[in-house]
Design a protein around this motif. Structure first.
Motif, PDB file in Angstrom:
ATOM      1  N   THR A   1       1.058  -1.074   0.090  1.00  0.00           N
ATOM      2  CA  THR A   1      -0.045   0.260   0.166  1.00  0.00           C
ATOM      3  C   THR A   1       0.828   1.255   0.055  1.00  0.00           C
ATOM      4  O   THR A   1       0.405   2.425   0.617  1.00  0.00           O
ATOM      5  N   LEU A   2       2.027   1.376  -0.410  1.00  0.00           N
ATOM      6  CA  LEU A   2       2.801   2.301  -0.584  1.00  0.00           C
ATOM      7  C   LEU A   2       2.855   3.024  -1.923  1.00  0.00           C
ATOM      8  O   LEU A   2       3.016   2.505  -3.060  1.00  0.00           O
ATOM      9  N   ASP A   3       2.052   4.121  -1.668  1.00  0.00           N
ATOM     10  CA  ASP A   3       1.897   5.090  -2.915  1.00  0.00           C
ATOM     11  C   ASP A   3       3.294   5.478  -3.547  1.00  0.00           C
ATOM     12  O   ASP A   3       3.449   5.851  -4.629  1.00  0.00           O
ATOM     13  N   LEU A   4       3.868   6.202  -2.695  1.00  0.00           N
ATOM     14  CA  LEU A   4       5.035   6.828  -3.172  1.00  0.00           C
ATOM     15  C   LEU A   4       6.147   7.030  -1.954  1.00  0.00           C
ATOM     16  O   LEU A   4       5.797   7.619  -0.891  1.00  0.00           O
ATOM     17  N   ARG A   5       7.107   6.622  -2.115  1.00  0.00           N
ATOM     18  CA  ARG A   5       8.343   6.819  -1.067  1.00  0.00           C
ATOM     19  C   ARG A   5       9.346   7.544  -1.827  1.00  0.00           C
ATOM     20  O   ARG A   5      10.097   7.364  -2.721  1.00  0.00           O
ATOM     21  N   SER A   6       9.603   8.814  -1.565  1.00  0.00           N
ATOM     22  CA  SER A   6      10.660   9.866  -1.970  1.00  0.00           C
ATOM     23  C   SER A   6      11.937   9.877  -0.966  1.00  0.00           C
ATOM     24  O   SER A   6      11.672  10.418   0.203  1.00  0.00           O
ATOM     25  N   VAL A   7      13.077   9.789  -1.519  1.00  0.00           N
ATOM     26  CA  VAL A   7      14.263   9.815  -0.720  1.00  0.00           C
ATOM     27  C   VAL A   7      15.295  10.866  -1.441  1.00  0.00           C
ATOM     28  O   VAL A   7      15.622  10.490  -2.519  1.00  0.00           O
ATOM     29  N   PHE A   8      15.559  12.003  -0.544  1.00  0.00           N
ATOM     30  CA  PHE A   8      16.572  13.001  -1.097  1.00  0.00           C
ATOM     31  C   PHE A   8      17.922  12.907  -0.131  1.00  0.00           C
ATOM     32  O   PHE A   8      17.493  13.029   0.941  1.00  0.00           O
ATOM     33  N   GLY A   9      19.043  12.887  -0.756  1.00  0.00           N
ATOM     34  CA  GLY A   9      19.898  12.955   0.246  1.00  0.00           C
ATOM     35  C   GLY A   9      21.327  12.951  -0.251  1.00  0.00           C
ATOM     36  O   GLY A   9      21.468  13.319  -1.418  1.00  0.00           O
ATOM     37  N   GLY A  10      22.376  13.004   0.607  1.00  0.00           N
ATOM     38  CA  GLY A  10      23.662  13.336  -0.026  1.00  0.00           C
ATOM     39  C   GLY A  10      24.812  12.986   1.048  1.00  0.00           C
ATOM     40  O   GLY A  10      24.301  12.772   2.303  1.00  0.00           O
ATOM     41  N   GLY A  11      26.075  13.168   0.568  1.00  0.00           N
ATOM     42  CA  GLY A  11      26.982  12.917   1.712  1.00  0.00           C
ATOM     43  C   GLY A  11      28.421  12.715   0.968  1.00  0.00           C
ATOM     44  O   GLY A  11      28.830  13.383   0.008  1.00  0.00           O
ATOM     45  N   MET A  12      29.192  12.046   1.687  1.00  0.00           N
ATOM     46  CA  MET A  12      30.563  11.899   1.335  1.00  0.00           C
ATOM     47  C   MET A  12      30.877  10.376   1.275  1.00  0.00           C
ATOM     48  O   MET A  12      30.394   9.539   1.827  1.00  0.00           O
ATOM     49  N   GLY A  13      31.974  10.105   0.255  1.00  0.00           N
ATOM     50  CA  GLY A  13      32.278   8.752  -0.120  1.00  0.00           C
ATOM     51  C   GLY A  13      33.829   8.618  -0.142  1.00  0.00           C
ATOM     52  O   GLY A  13      34.594   9.517  -0.087  1.00  0.00           O
ATOM     53  N   TRP A  14      34.291   7.352   0.205  1.00  0.00           N
ATOM     54  CA  TRP A  14      35.561   7.113   0.045  1.00  0.00           C
ATOM     55  C   TRP A  14      35.725   5.679  -0.649  1.00  0.00           C
ATOM     56  O   TRP A  14      35.286   4.600  -0.532  1.00  0.00           O
ATOM     57  N   HIS A  15      36.928   6.005  -1.744  1.00  0.00           N
ATOM     58  CA  HIS A  15      37.096   4.700  -2.639  1.00  0.00           C
ATOM     59  C   HIS A  15      38.353   4.018  -1.918  1.00  0.00           C
ATOM     60  O   HIS A  15      39.259   4.142  -1.898  1.00  0.00           O
TER      61      HIS A  15
ATOM     62  N   ALA B   1      -0.355  -1.722   8.873  1.00  0.00           N
ATOM     63  CA  ALA B   1      -0.822  -2.739   9.677  1.00  0.00           C
ATOM     64  C   ALA B   1      -1.141  -3.926   8.459  1.00  0.00           C
ATOM     65  O   ALA B   1      -1.822  -3.505   7.549  1.00  0.00           O
ATOM     66  N   GLY B   2      -0.947  -5.075   8.646  1.00  0.00           N
ATOM     67  CA  GLY B   2      -1.019  -6.274   7.584  1.00  0.00           C
ATOM     68  C   GLY B   2      -0.241  -6.458   6.778  1.00  0.00           C
ATOM     69  O   GLY B   2      -0.246  -7.487   5.995  1.00  0.00           O
ATOM     70  N   ALA B   3       0.600  -5.451   6.512  1.00  0.00           N
ATOM     71  CA  ALA B   3       1.836  -5.642   5.503  1.00  0.00           C
ATOM     72  C   ALA B   3       3.069  -6.175   6.020  1.00  0.00           C
ATOM     73  O   ALA B   3       3.513  -5.646   7.538  1.00  0.00           O
ATOM     74  N   LYS B   4       3.880  -6.867   5.224  1.00  0.00           N
ATOM     75  CA  LYS B   4       5.089  -7.414   5.773  1.00  0.00           C
ATOM     76  C   LYS B   4       6.383  -6.444   5.775  1.00  0.00           C
ATOM     77  O   LYS B   4       6.251  -5.553   4.880  1.00  0.00           O
ATOM     78  N   PRO B   5       7.338  -6.370   6.455  1.00  0.00           N
ATOM     79  CA  PRO B   5       8.582  -5.378   6.510  1.00  0.00           C
ATOM     80  C   PRO B   5       9.320  -5.638   5.433  1.00  0.00           C
ATOM     81  O   PRO B   5      10.106  -4.898   5.180  1.00  0.00           O
ATOM     82  N   ASN B   6       9.423  -6.958   4.885  1.00  0.00           N
ATOM     83  CA  ASN B   6      10.463  -7.273   3.941  1.00  0.00           C
ATOM     84  C   ASN B   6       9.732  -7.221   2.766  1.00  0.00           C
ATOM     85  O   ASN B   6       8.601  -7.925   2.264  1.00  0.00           O
ATOM     86  N   ASP B   7      10.484  -6.848   1.599  1.00  0.00           N
ATOM     87  CA  ASP B   7       9.952  -6.907   0.250  1.00  0.00           C
ATOM     88  C   ASP B   7      11.227  -7.300  -0.805  1.00  0.00           C
ATOM     89  O   ASP B   7      12.201  -6.826  -0.486  1.00  0.00           O
ATOM     90  N   ILE B   8      11.032  -8.561  -1.196  1.00  0.00           N
ATOM     91  CA  ILE B   8      12.305  -9.370  -1.648  1.00  0.00           C
ATOM     92  C   ILE B   8      11.841  -9.336  -3.351  1.00  0.00           C
ATOM     93  O   ILE B   8      10.767  -9.657  -3.690  1.00  0.00           O
ATOM     94  N   LEU B   9      12.843  -9.036  -3.948  1.00  0.00           N
ATOM     95  CA  LEU B   9      12.791  -9.061  -5.540  1.00  0.00           C
ATOM     96  C   LEU B   9      13.840  -9.998  -6.027  1.00  0.00           C
ATOM     97  O   LEU B   9      15.085  -9.727  -5.807  1.00  0.00           O
ATOM     98  N   LEU B  10      13.513 -11.070  -7.010  1.00  0.00           N
ATOM     99  CA  LEU B  10      14.500 -11.864  -7.683  1.00  0.00           C
ATOM    100  C   LEU B  10      14.100 -11.923  -9.146  1.00  0.00           C
ATOM    101  O   LEU B  10      13.031 -12.197  -9.477  1.00  0.00           O
TER     102      LEU B  10
END
Length: 351
Positions: free
Chosen positions: A221-235, A332-341
């Motif tokens: 029942t997830l209509d839309l999840r939007s995630v905006f972010g940024g940060g630093m990385g190390w090779h 409520a009623g939805a499982k916490p995991n969504d697995i895609l193979l």
């Protein structure tokens, strides 16, 4: 036409082509004429009229004489451009502005002809629509008889890399139904996710990134999840076969469920990304991210992705992908995991 003019024309037509071509003399006395295309610290490539492209060991080269301007990229990063001759084992470059510049043969990291230099410069500053590489994944399944199901999985990835930047786009979806009369639910999977990320290298190891991800999942029942972010990385590892990046930053997430009021929260993001070539034809990728909710430390989201692409031909491959998205607070009623193979064909492209 006078006799002198006739002799001059005949001379121009009959003079050896070698006088107007680059020439390479080997230590064993052999000579090759043609167009010098490029060289590195190991080999030199020259294209002759009759033998085509010939690769020569750089250590076997005794002398070079060029009629075209060559671009010498030195070990210290400087570039010297001009026609080249060999003097006392060194390369003498007749430049336009600085006169003749002499460099030891051992100081040359790369040597590029005009065509290769143009191609090299294009890789340094490609246009926004250039230097893209990626692939499209397609998987389809159908059953009839005792069971009546169908499923379709689609994915698209595209990456544009320059010397210091990387732009990545992705999207994938899965749709599956149970067509048996009276089956509940009739739609057994309907999820779409996609996003974009921009990376910029500040040093050979340190980089910054920013991006956005979007996801829908009908069965959660997830209509839309939007995630905006940024940060630093190390090779942590960066070579021709393996890259391992460690990343950390902040994200802002907004979720809208059909059965819940919209909710927004800030989260820390910690993750790692691995890419490794297995042999000549298989690429393995893996990503793991953890997003603790700063508003409520008991809540978090975690994502894991693992995939392989094995090349069958230049443009066709076989892909396998596994993904898991875990949330601590589903409706409520939805499982916490969504697995895609998924598994299927991969169609690669480059532009």
């Amino acid at each position: 036409m006078s006799r002198l003019q006739i002799l001059a024309v005949a001379f121009i037509l009959l003079v050896p082509v070698a006088l107007f071509a680059d020439q390479v003399v080997l230590k064993n006395g052999d000579r090759l004429t043609g167009v010098i295309e490029k060289s590195d610290e190991k080999t030199l490539l020259i294209k002759s009229e009759f033998a085509g492209e010939v690769t020569i060991q750089w250590t076997a080269v005794q002398e070079i004489t060029s009629t075209q301007a060559l671009h010498l990229i030195l070990n210290n990063g400087q570039t010297v451009t001009g026609t080249v001759t060999t003097t006392d084992g060194n390369l003498a470059v007749v430049t336009t502005n600085s006169g003749t510049v002499t460099e030891p043969k051992e100081a040359v990291a790369k040597l590029l002809g005009e065509a290769e230099q143009a191609a090299y410069e294009k890789t340094l500053h490609p246009g926004l629509l250039e230097a893209w590489q990626g692939g499209a994944d397609v998987g389809f399944g159908l059953t009839r008889g005792n069971s009546q199901t169908k499923n379709l999985a689609l994915a698209l990835t595209a990456n544009r890399k320059t010397l210091h930047d990387k732009l990545s786009l992705y999207t994938d979806s899965i749709y599956a139904t149970n067509d048996t009369p009276g089956a509940t639910p009739a739609t057994t999977a309907k999820a779409v996710q996609g996003g974009a990320r921009y990376d910029h290298d500040f040093t050979s190891r340190l980089f910054g990134y920013g991006g956005a991800d979007f996801q829908t999942d009908a069965l959660q029942t997830l209509d839309l999840r939007s995630v905006f972010g940024g940060g630093m990385g190390w090779h942590a590892i960066k070579n021709a076969r393996t890259t391992l990046d460690l990343l950390g930053g902040l994200d802002y997430t907004r979720e809208k469920y059909a059965t819940l009021a919209s909710r927004s929260f800030a989260a820390v993001s910690v993750g790692e990304e691995l890419s490794h070539k297995l042999g000549m034809n298989t690429l393995l990728t893996q990503k793991l991210y953890f997003f603790p909710n700063l508003n409520d430390t008991s809540e978090y989201r975690a994502t894991f992705n693992f995939g392989t692409v094995t090349k069958i031909s230049k443009w066709l491959g076989w892909q396998n992908a596994f993904g898991d998205i875990y949330v601590t607070n589903p409706p409520a009623g939805a499982k916490p995991n969504d697995i895609l193979l998924t598994t299927g064909l991969n169609i690669s492209f480059a532009h």
